[in-house]
Write a protein that holds these residues in place. Structure first.
Motif, mmCIF file in Angstrom:
data_model
loop_
_atom_site.group_PDB
_atom_site.id
_atom_site.type_symbol
_atom_site.label_atom_id
_atom_site.label_comp_id
_atom_site.label_asym_id
_atom_site.label_seq_id
_atom_site.Cartn_x
_atom_site.Cartn_y
_atom_site.Cartn_z
ATOM 1 N N ASN A 85 47.723 60.325 -26.193
ATOM 2 C CA ASN A 85 48.674 61.428 -26.283
ATOM 3 C C ASN A 85 49.893 61.183 -25.415
ATOM 4 N N ARG A 88 52.040 58.622 -26.922
ATOM 5 C CA ARG A 88 52.792 59.056 -28.104
ATOM 6 C C ARG A 88 54.017 59.898 -27.755
ATOM 7 N N LYS A 89 54.026 60.451 -26.535
ATOM 8 C CA LYS A 89 55.201 61.227 -26.146
ATOM 9 C C LYS A 89 56.431 60.343 -26.021
ATOM 10 N N VAL A 93 58.536 58.734 -34.385
ATOM 11 C CA VAL A 93 58.076 58.187 -35.659
ATOM 12 C C VAL A 93 58.716 58.952 -36.806
ATOM 13 N N PRO A 113 59.091 69.482 -30.651
ATOM 14 C CA PRO A 113 58.608 68.605 -29.568
ATOM 15 C C PRO A 113 59.218 68.959 -28.219
ATOM 16 N N HIS A 117 56.834 69.892 -25.107
ATOM 17 C CA HIS A 117 56.608 68.925 -24.034
ATOM 18 C C HIS A 117 57.546 69.064 -22.848
ATOM 19 N N ASP B 121 50.190 65.052 -34.755
ATOM 20 C CA ASP B 121 49.450 64.095 -33.937
ATOM 21 C C ASP B 121 50.400 63.106 -33.282
ATOM 22 N N LEU B 122 51.356 62.627 -34.089
ATOM 23 C CA LEU B 122 52.277 61.602 -33.589
ATOM 24 C C LEU B 122 53.242 62.166 -32.559
ATOM 25 N N MET B 123 53.445 63.481 -32.578
ATOM 26 C CA MET B 123 54.296 64.087 -31.557
ATOM 27 C C MET B 123 53.472 64.503 -30.351
ATOM 28 N N ALA B 124 52.229 64.050 -30.308
ATOM 29 C CA ALA B 124 51.326 64.396 -29.209
ATOM 30 C C ALA B 124 51.109 65.898 -29.115
ATOM 31 N N ILE B 125 51.176 66.566 -30.275
ATOM 32 C CA ILE B 125 50.847 67.990 -30.316
ATOM 33 C C ILE B 125 49.503 68.083 -31.033
#
Ligand code: ATP
Ligand code: MG
Lengths: 275, 246, 153
Positions: A85, A88-89, A93, A113, A117, B121-125
């Motif tokens: 995780n 991936r921050k 993509v 995002p 975050h 998922d790819l945004m880490a959420i």
């Protein structure tokens, strides 16, 4: 004694001996590939060659059967869910079809995002989001929902969303498919500019042989589970390898099979009356 | 025989993941409220109409039957008891599966098909946190609320029939009911059941959406499975809970 | 598409509606009569209570004034002792009130029927009703009738 040139060329992403089987088919076979930092690398190859699969290995969505995928020295396929995780921050993509959230406006899509975050104040988020949308030429569409936009516009919004967090590594899966020549030119320059301005590493999957020349520092062609060429795009044209020539010139027959593997023509057509 | 068992196992594992990843700090209150609107408030029309007519027809039938035994007075009691204890929770849960469960399944299934879940998922959420948990909690709240409204409407339907069609005295209708319906044993147990059903319905709807194949047939199949699985498991759970509570 | 504010407000209204219905049902459709206004307890002993059960109605002149709380068997006299909760609305029952176990209809539920006497002294919480008539048990009645019929012949 490392000079500046060799430093920028040090690999960020390294595939070593990666094999992967999906649905009983070998997609990648003992693939080795080193993608340098701070540059734009194009990944080309026939449809179904495993380009998207390659990106999914980098994002950690897929794990190789054997071998390792190293990003900045850490093996992505061995990360714990938590470490994955935080990895991936730093990743942006752009999925093949954009994958915008249909129940959110373009603005909220790009803001998601950031809101998730960071603890930035809403006023600052607004500025960042509008800026990102402006760079893809869709600031005026901020209040619209994805279904109110064309496919190409959706992809541009998705590009803005992928860049929202200023990631160190950007992965684009066919960013130009479905774009008109003008937006294509804009997107192309945008990818290059963002890459240079932020010093990020970009990987662009594309079919478009000609765009690659303007876009990428080097291009990689994969076919039949291997890397068949890895060179600056200008030199690819002169590559003597028949596979590369077939791809660059768009010939239907050659070492790369246009047809999905199956029974021979004779078996399917001549014995058709047996079915 | 193996396949349903396997599916059940997967659903349990999925629920375990969803719950174990639940953190108080990350509960999405706004999103949960939105889901209560989609699953609950938007099911009101069907619940209100069905509730009223169920009450109407139930009173009609019990009056007709009980009059033969000279016990027409008990009609309101029969109505209230069968509603509170069985019909309200069970019918509401099944209607909920058809109205809200299917749309939850289809929504999540389409999110899977259009890679929106991958994008999260790819945004880490965590999609469990953002998509699954609010819907689970919303079901847990919306179904009991709908059950109460269903019961209320069914009683009104019963009163309507007793008073306007049969010409009974409304006070005796309510009075007989009050004398024999107990708050704890009948009313609150029914409410407890409906919380269980709400959880079950939301869980199955979310699970089938989550595990849907990323194609249009996959989503269509998942939607059907939601309705079937919810209907069956609500009836089974109803029997189990009734056996424990009585 | 509704704005998110409207959605949240609608969801709130929906929940408020459900809570209102909950309160209404809890108060209006369940047994509150005896409980709500307070009650007091009296007891009565019977040699036979037939099919009387807790929660059975206690009525006076056909009006329900309370419920049977619990039933015990006195270990010495072997009589069934029935404890009843009577609503405070009917606090002035005379001391010489009598209690009978009656049946609603021929096959209906059994209940306790009270018959007020004329004494100026009233029953207090915990008092016992002394005048009682036990339940008529159908089988006993039939046997009695048959036996007396035999005797006449
Ligand atoms: N989940 C899966 N199960 C089985 N096979 C899969 C799966 N995903 C991909 N494949 C197979 O892997 C191969 C590579 O797929 P991939 O999506 O990487 O192709 P691609 O190079 O991105 O093609 P395109 O340019 O058309 O997007 C395809 O032949 C596909 O059939
Ligand atoms: Mg692809």
């Amino acid at each position: 004694m490392p000079d500046t040139h060799s430093q920028t060329a040090q690999p960020t992403i390294q595939f070593s001996d990666v094999s992967l089987t999906l649905g009983g088919r070998k997609i990648l076979e003992k693939l080795d590939l080193a993608i340098p930092q701070g540059q734009v690398t194009a990944i080309m190859g026939p449809s179904g060659a495993g380009k998207t699969t390659l990106l999914r290995l980098i994002t950690g969505q897929l794990k190789p059967d054997t071998g390792r995928v190293l990003v900045n020295g850490t093996a992505v396929n061995e990360l714990s869910p938590k470490a994955l995780n935080s990895y991936r921050k730093q990743l942006g993509v752009l999925l093949q079809n954009g994958a915008l959230f249909t129940d959110l406006t373009c603005f909220d899509n790009v803001a998601l995002p950031l809101r998730e975050h960071t603890n930035l104040p809403e006023s600052l988020i607004k500025n960042i989001v509008l800026l990102k949308l402006h760079t893809v030429g869709l600031r005026g569409a901020a209040h619209l929902y994805p279904r109110e936009l064309s496919g190409g516009m959706n992809r541009r919004v998705a590009m803005a969303r992928a860049m929202a967090m200023d990631p160190q590594l950007m992965l684009y899966d066919e960013p130009f498919a479905g774009l008109d020549p003008i937006s294509m030119g804009i997107s192309l320059r945008l990818i290059r500019q963002v890459n240079e301005a932020l010093g990020m590493t970009s990987i662009v999957v594309t079919h478009d042989v000609h765009e690659v020349r303007q876009l990428a520092h080097q291009a990689c062609i994969i076919a039949n589970g291997h890397v068949i060429a890895f060179a600056p795009p200008e030199t690819l044209q002169e590559d003597p390898e028949p596979l590369v020539q077939q791809f660059m010139q768009g010939l239907p027959d050659g070492p790369v099979a246009f047809h999905y593997p199956g029974p021979s023509l004779e078996a399917d057509f001549l014995d058709g009356d047996q079915h | 025989m193996i396949k349903p068992l396997q599916e059940m196992g997967k659903a349990v594992v999925f629920l375990g993941q969803a719950i174990s990843r639940m953190r108080l700090t990350s509960l999405q209150f706004g999103e949960t409220l939105r889901q209560i609107y989609y699953a609950g408030a938007r099911s009101l029309v069907i619940i209100v109409t069905c509730g009223f007519f169920v009450g109407l027809v139930l009173t009609l039938q019990t009056y007709d039957t009980l009059t033969r035994f000279g016990a027409a007075d008990a009609a309101s009691t029969v109505l209230a008891l069968s509603l509170f204890r069985e019909l309200g929770p069970v019918l509401t849960a099944i209607l909920f599966a058809g109205r809200a469960g299917t749309s939850i399944t289809a929504e999540i299934g389409l999110m899977r098909a259009t890679e929106q879940l991958d994008a999260l998922d790819l945004m880490a959420i965590d999609p469990m946190e953002r998509i699954v948990q609010p819907r689970l909690i919303a079901g847990l709240i919306a179904v009991p609320a709908l059950v109460i409204i269903f019961n209320m409407m069914a009683l009104l339907g019963g009163v309507f029939f007793a008073v306007f069609v049969m010409g009974n005295d409304p006070m005796s209708f309510w009075g007989n009911m009050q004398n024999s319906v107990e708050l704890g044993r009948d009313f609150l147990h029914g409410l407890g059941k409906s919380i269980g059903f709400g959880f079950l319905a939301a869980w199955l709807a979310v699970y089938f959406g989550w595990s849907a194949k990323a194609t249009s047939e996959g989503v269509a199949l998942a939607t059907t499975q939601t309705v079937i699985a919810t209907a069956i498991s609500v009836l089974v759970l109803d029997f189990v809970l009734s056996a424990f509570m009585l | 598409m509704k704005s998110s504010n409207q959605i949240e407000i609608t969801a709130g209204i929906f929940l408020a509606l459900a809570i209102a219905a909950l309160i209404f049902l809890a108060l209006q459709a369940t047994d509150r009569g005896v409980v709500s206004g307070g009650s007091y307890e009296i007891s009565a002993s019977f040699t036979n209570i037939g099919g009387l059960k807790p929660k059975a109605v206690v009525s006076l002149g056909g009006v329900s004034i309370g419920t049977v709380e619990r039933i015990e068997l006195d270990p010495i006299s072997f009589e069934a002792k029935v404890f009843m909760q009577i609503s405070n609305d009917y606090a002035d029952l005379p001391e010489d009130t009598s209690a009978s176990i009656l049946t609603a209809g021929i096959l209906g539920d059994q209940y306790v029927g009270l018959e007020p006497g004329g004494s100026p002294i009233v029953l207090e919480d915990g008092d016992q009703v002394l005048l009682t008539n036990s339940a008529m048990v159908l089988e006993q009645l039939i046997t009695k009738y048959l036996l007396s019929g035999d005797a006449q012949e």
